[in-house]
Design a protein around this motif. Structure first.
Motif, PDB file in Angstrom:
ATOM      1  N   VAL A   1       2.396  -0.489 -11.995  1.00 59.37           N
ATOM      2  CA  VAL A   1       2.750  -1.461 -12.171  1.00 59.37           C
ATOM      3  C   VAL A   1       1.199  -1.753 -11.072  1.00 59.37           C
ATOM      4  CG1 VAL A   1       5.443  -0.883 -11.731  1.00 59.37           C
ATOM      5  CG2 VAL A   1       3.771  -0.991  -9.539  1.00 59.37           C
ATOM      6  N   ALA A   2       1.022  -2.715 -11.052  1.00 55.42           N
ATOM      7  CA  ALA A   2      -0.474  -3.586 -10.540  1.00 55.42           C
ATOM      8  C   ALA A   2      -0.174  -2.651  -8.776  1.00 55.42           C
ATOM      9  CB  ALA A   2      -0.320  -5.365 -10.577  1.00 55.42           C
ATOM     10  N   GLY A   3      -1.547  -1.928  -8.270  1.00 49.20           N
ATOM     11  CA  GLY A   3      -1.600  -1.350  -6.659  1.00 49.20           C
ATOM     12  C   GLY A   3      -1.654  -0.460  -7.160  1.00 49.20           C
ATOM     13  N   ASP A   4      -1.159   0.150  -8.199  1.00 49.75           N
ATOM     14  CA  ASP A   4      -1.230   1.538  -9.028  1.00 49.75           C
ATOM     15  C   ASP A   4      -2.933   1.904  -9.714  1.00 49.75           C
ATOM     16  OD1 ASP A   4       1.403   2.018  -8.434  1.00 49.75           O
ATOM     17  OD2 ASP A   4       2.061   1.702 -10.595  1.00 49.75           O
ATOM     18  N   ASN A   5      -2.603   3.550  -9.165  1.00 58.18           N
ATOM     19  CA  ASN A   5      -4.431   3.816 -10.001  1.00 58.18           C
ATOM     20  C   ASN A   5      -4.155   5.260 -10.172  1.00 58.18           C
ATOM     21  OD1 ASN A   5      -3.854   5.736  -7.402  1.00 58.18           O
ATOM     22  ND2 ASN A   5      -6.125   5.402  -7.225  1.00 58.18           N
ATOM     23  N   ILE A   6      -5.364   5.710 -11.255  1.00 57.06           N
ATOM     24  CA  ILE A   6      -5.302   7.023 -11.736  1.00 57.06           C
ATOM     25  C   ILE A   6      -6.684   7.935 -11.238  1.00 57.06           C
ATOM     26  CG2 ILE A   6      -5.489   7.875 -13.835  1.00 57.06           C
ATOM     27  CD1 ILE A   6      -4.448   4.957 -15.444  1.00 57.06           C
ATOM     28  N   VAL A   7      -6.226   8.513 -11.129  1.00 52.08           N
ATOM     29  CA  VAL A   7      -7.819   9.516 -10.581  1.00 52.08           C
ATOM     30  C   VAL A   7      -7.726  10.819 -11.575  1.00 52.08           C
ATOM     31  CG1 VAL A   7      -7.883   8.821  -8.159  1.00 52.08           C
ATOM     32  CG2 VAL A   7      -6.358  11.025  -8.932  1.00 52.08           C
TER      33      VAL A   7
ATOM     34  N   ALA B   1       1.052  -0.915  -0.226  1.00 50.93           N
ATOM     35  CA  ALA B   1      -0.246   0.022   0.010  1.00 50.93           C
ATOM     36  C   ALA B   1       0.916   1.290   0.303  1.00 50.93           C
ATOM     37  CB  ALA B   1      -0.714   0.911   1.240  1.00 50.93           C
ATOM     38  N   VAL B   2       1.805   0.881   0.740  1.00 50.33           N
ATOM     39  CA  VAL B   2       2.877   2.552   0.496  1.00 50.33           C
ATOM     40  C   VAL B   2       3.200   2.598  -0.619  1.00 50.33           C
ATOM     41  CG1 VAL B   2       5.175   3.094   1.640  1.00 50.33           C
ATOM     42  CG2 VAL B   2       3.272   2.523   3.614  1.00 50.33           C
ATOM     43  N   PHE B   3       3.511   1.666  -1.117  1.00 46.82           N
ATOM     44  CA  PHE B   3       4.809   1.906  -2.488  1.00 46.82           C
ATOM     45  C   PHE B   3       3.621   2.105  -3.736  1.00 46.82           C
ATOM     46  CE2 PHE B   3       7.943  -0.342  -0.317  1.00 46.82           C
ATOM     47  CZ  PHE B   3       8.864   0.376  -0.493  1.00 46.82           C
ATOM     48  N   ALA B   4       2.049   1.425  -3.247  1.00 49.78           N
ATOM     49  CA  ALA B   4       1.427   1.985  -4.426  1.00 49.78           C
ATOM     50  C   ALA B   4       1.237   3.379  -5.166  1.00 49.78           C
ATOM     51  CB  ALA B   4      -0.183   1.818  -4.521  1.00 49.78           C
ATOM     52  N   VAL B   5       0.903   3.695  -6.440  1.00 47.91           N
ATOM     53  CA  VAL B   5       1.228   5.339  -6.686  1.00 47.91           C
ATOM     54  C   VAL B   5      -0.185   5.876  -7.120  1.00 47.91           C
ATOM     55  CG1 VAL B   5       2.477   7.121  -9.098  1.00 47.91           C
ATOM     56  CG2 VAL B   5       3.571   4.861  -7.169  1.00 47.91           C
ATOM     57  N   THR B   6      -0.969   7.512  -7.017  1.00 48.40           N
ATOM     58  CA  THR B   6      -1.526   7.431  -7.713  1.00 48.40           C
ATOM     59  C   THR B   6      -1.476   8.570  -8.408  1.00 48.40           C
ATOM     60  OG1 THR B   6      -2.981   6.819  -5.313  1.00 48.40           O
ATOM     61  CG2 THR B   6      -3.981   8.850  -6.889  1.00 48.40           C
ATOM     62  N   PHE B   7      -2.000   8.293  -9.860  1.00 46.69           N
ATOM     63  CA  PHE B   7      -1.094   8.892 -10.948  1.00 46.69           C
ATOM     64  C   PHE B   7      -2.069  10.069 -11.273  1.00 46.69           C
ATOM     65  CE2 PHE B   7       1.164   5.157 -11.646  1.00 46.69           C
ATOM     66  CZ  PHE B   7       2.162   5.932 -12.319  1.00 46.69           C
ATOM     67  N   THR B   8      -2.795  11.362 -11.380  1.00 43.76           N
ATOM     68  CA  THR B   8      -3.557  12.046 -11.840  1.00 43.76           C
ATOM     69  C   THR B   8      -3.594  13.085 -13.085  1.00 43.76           C
ATOM     70  OG1 THR B   8      -3.613  12.972  -9.184  1.00 43.76           O
ATOM     71  CG2 THR B   8      -4.565  14.174 -10.488  1.00 43.76           C
TER      72      THR B   8
ATOM     73  N   TYR C   1     -13.406  10.279 -10.596  1.00 43.70           N
ATOM     74  CA  TYR C   1     -13.100   9.186 -10.453  1.00 43.70           C
ATOM     75  C   TYR C   1     -11.663   8.425 -10.241  1.00 43.70           C
ATOM     76  CZ  TYR C   1     -10.983   9.721 -14.764  1.00 43.70           C
ATOM     77  OH  TYR C   1      -9.704  10.431 -15.837  1.00 43.70           O
ATOM     78  N   SER C   2     -12.173   6.748 -10.200  1.00 37.97           N
ATOM     79  CA  SER C   2     -10.557   6.372 -10.139  1.00 37.97           C
ATOM     80  C   SER C   2     -10.228   4.896 -10.669  1.00 37.97           C
ATOM     81  CB  SER C   2     -10.467   5.527  -8.263  1.00 37.97           C
ATOM     82  OG  SER C   2      -9.395   4.843  -7.728  1.00 37.97           O
ATOM     83  N   ALA C   3      -9.278   4.733 -11.388  1.00 39.07           N
ATOM     84  CA  ALA C   3      -9.046   3.319 -12.104  1.00 39.07           C
ATOM     85  C   ALA C   3      -7.818   2.858 -11.453  1.00 39.07           C
ATOM     86  CB  ALA C   3      -9.096   4.236 -13.973  1.00 39.07           C
ATOM     87  N   ASP C   4      -8.723   1.333 -11.481  1.00 39.09           N
ATOM     88  CA  ASP C   4      -7.776   0.379 -10.238  1.00 39.09           C
ATOM     89  C   ASP C   4      -7.269  -0.260 -11.233  1.00 39.09           C
ATOM     90  OD1 ASP C   4      -8.116   2.616  -7.765  1.00 39.09           O
ATOM     91  OD2 ASP C   4     -10.241   0.974  -7.703  1.00 39.09           O
ATOM     92  N   ILE C   5      -5.614  -0.654 -11.656  1.00 39.88           N
ATOM     93  CA  ILE C   5      -5.277  -1.769 -11.974  1.00 39.88           C
ATOM     94  C   ILE C   5      -3.926  -2.371 -11.143  1.00 39.88           C
ATOM     95  CG2 ILE C   5      -3.262  -1.882 -13.575  1.00 39.88           C
ATOM     96  CD1 ILE C   5      -2.862   1.036 -13.882  1.00 39.88           C
ATOM     97  N   THR C   6      -5.491  -3.631 -11.030  1.00 40.73           N
ATOM     98  CA  THR C   6      -4.902  -4.523 -10.775  1.00 40.73           C
ATOM     99  C   THR C   6      -4.048  -5.701 -11.249  1.00 40.73           C
ATOM    100  OG1 THR C   6      -7.343  -5.459 -11.044  1.00 40.73           O
ATOM    101  CG2 THR C   6      -6.037  -5.157  -9.123  1.00 40.73           C
TER     102      THR C   6
END
Length: 325
Positions: A40-46, A15-22, A150-155
């Protein structure tokens, strides 16, 4: 208890290393998508959007992204990007180029796969990759009501292909047979280079390729439902099938990935054949298997007689060496 603590630590670290791209600026076309690197998996786009316009510079503009996935170890990866928001109504899609007479239009923009509210989870898109760094072109659209972020979450998960064992190297026809499924067939070598592909064989909805398998090579076979897409335009040498296969349609602008667009609600199955022998099978359970590609692996080896002759030869050499000593 200790193992649970370790697991909790790993989850926390992830969770700490997940990146949120805006979302930033106006990126309202496929060719001007916002570039995201090292995803990478765990990152998301808002972001926010209230429309699908490709000309507007206001909130009604669609949001386009060039999602640059980081390199990984070699494997088959199933990647998902799932949209969510406190106000439902956003749509996601994977984008590509149109093809006519074997030529891709680099200025075009076409939907290779659209999200659906009927899938589980709703509004997800999916593609397959093989460990190499690659870019997937993704768009988020909205409506006048989607004023919330919105949030686009990558798994991601690793797919273990069904092992078909060994087959004699050399010429081999690989085909699918199905009463309901409109299949598309893709064959990759051990480095996941696409070496054979076919959509409709002999004007049917079944698929086949006339392959030549190299001795000792491992191959991977993907079977998707219509309409599937890679970055390859022309029918590859030796692919067989009808003339003009894959010369018209749509492709990804970037290599290293494959998608299936099917959200069919019809359940269907297929048999996979080597020559006239059924060696495997697969099925799609309606929309529950939306965007799914089935994967298989096989190794090309010498025929048994050749192996026996080789073993006999090696034994004879060993015997001569023992007599000399």
């Amino acid at each position: 208890m200790k193992s649970l603590m370790i697991l909790a630590g790993l989850v926390s670290a992830s969770a700490v290393f997940a990146v949120t791209f805006t979302e930033s600026g106006t990126h309202n076309t496929r060719n001007t998508g916002q570039t995201l690197a090292g995803v990478v998996a765990g990152d998301n786009i808002v972001g926010t959007t209230t429309g699908t316009s490709t000309t507007s510079t206001t909130s009604t503009a669609a949001d386009y992204y060039n999602i640059g996935m980081a390199a990984q170890s070699v494997a088959i990866y199933e990647n998902r990007i799932t949209l969510s928001s406190t106000i439902a109504g956003h749509t996601g899609s994977i984008r590509g180029m149109t093809v006519s007479s074997g030529v891709a239009s680099t200025t075009s923009d076409t939907e290779l796969q659209g999200s659906s509210t009927s899938t589980t989870p709703a509004r997800f898109n999916q593609w397959y990759s093989f460990g190499a760094a690659h870019t997937v072109q993704y768009r988020v659209g909205g409506t006048t009501a989607t004023t919330a972020q919105y949030s686009a979450d990558i798994t991601q998960r690793i797919v273990t292909p069904t092992n078909l064992g060994t087959v004699q190297f050399g010429a081999l026809t690989i085909a699918t047979e199905s009463a309901l499924a409109d299949t598309e067939l893709f064959v990759y070598d051990s480095a996941f280079n696409l070496v054979y592909l076919n959509d409709d064989d002999n004007a049917t909805t079944e698929s086949s390729v006339n392959a030549t398998l190299a001795n000792g090579q491992t191959y991977y076979i993907g079977v998707g439902r219509y309409n599937s897409a890679t970055s390859t335009i022309n029918t590859l040498a030796g692919s067989g099938g009808v003339a003009g296969d894959f010369l018209t349609g749509s492709v990804h602008a970037n290599s290293g990935l494959i998608t299936s667009a099917s959200t069919s609600t019809t359940s269907s199955s297929f048999d996979l054949l080597f020559g006239s022998t059924v060696v495997g099978n697969g099925a799609w359970t309606g929309i529950s298997d939306a965007y799914k590609v089935h994967w298989y692996t096989v190794q090309a080896v010498p025929e048994p007689g050749t192996m026996l002759a080789l073993a006999a030869g090696l034994s004879a050499i060993a015997a001569r060496r023992r007599r000399k000593s």
